[in-house]
Design a protein around this motif. Sequence first.
Motif: not given
Length: 415
Positions: A275-277, A280-284, A301-302
């Motif tokens: 969830e933290f990643l 970080m990736e989506t800003g949501k 997986e992505s």
Amino acid sequence: MKKMRYVISALCISILLISILVYAGRISGRTKGDRNENTGGSESSESYVQEEPDEYEPELITISSEEEKRIREHILEAVEPCWNIYEQADKGNADNVVLPDQIMEKLARRLADNGYTVSCGGNICNMQNEELLDVVLKNASAGEEAEAEFFHITKSGVFEWRRLEFKKGEMVMTCAGAGWSRGEEPQKLRISYMEKQKVYDWQYTEKGWLIIEASKSKNHEMDMHSMFRVLPLPQECREYCSRYIVPVSYMGNNLFLTDWDEASIDKVVFNDVFEFLYTMETGKKYEEQEYPDGVPKELYESIITSYFPISASKLEQFPGYSEEKQTYSWEAMGCGTVIPQPQPFPEVVKVTEQEDGTVILTVDAGLLQAGTDRAFTHEVRIKPDDEGNMQYIGNHVLESEENKMPGYMPRMSYQ
């Protein structure tokens, strides 16, 4: 049933996060009104309270009317020039003001340009005009008489002012807070509180943190520590910390709490760090109710393979993957899945770049409730992948007798 579990989990995690926010609000500042209060109960409990040492209560000192007037005029004169910056800031729609980091920095610069020493809540930027305070604290640590003052701007838009007076190693601290009223027009700059007290304990650390314990703490909930970083931290350290360490931190995952490298990457509980990643990736924020049957295979997986040198086929070998549903199980933070405890705050203190592109981040985890700027130290290794995106490739906790590490338990039987 799923909906009910989500509501309960959301309630539990809200309680946990509120506690953390209270703690975080005292890093580089103490929330006004925090006090150790004796609570009444049965006769036996009242008798016990009466026998507790007086050192648990703040040792307040009376402020004369003349001194109060001088302080009031001094603070209002200093803060008033910040109005045009504060007025134009987006403070949100809630009753409570929440200032963006950029606005806090602008307000700090305005005060600094006018000659004041000033820091920002959450340690988001270096203290400005810190030189005099540094000298005073070093002299006071040596037992000399000294005096200094500084401002501290909180996330809620309060301009906290502190005057520190030292004699024979003991500190007397005068505090006051100013802010613009909300809900009335025109908004007026007001002094919200003022007090003076003898401090129970204080220290100025080698790293440049001023740590104050206003009165002896009974427990973590009534903790009376506050911490202010005085000496500047290199901007490179701040940037690496805000980008790769703070977004994950130490709550509800073990990424930085265990030793692992590329050969032992299965020690990382990816379910808990996902969830933290994702954020970080989506800003949501990851919303569990959007995927009631589990995290879709492609999404999970992505995200994981973007931040770790691990293949999708290797992830599929871990318990939690359903080939039939093409999903990964995921458990939200909540009661029974996260250990309720004070949370350390990370600070990258050294950046080491190696020839192969690997970057080693030396991280000191401070702990407010323990009054330490180094509860434990760990080294995080990151390295760019073939596309130039940084991946986590290892973590190592440095051994120390002083290590005060938070406990951790996996949220589900994932590995």
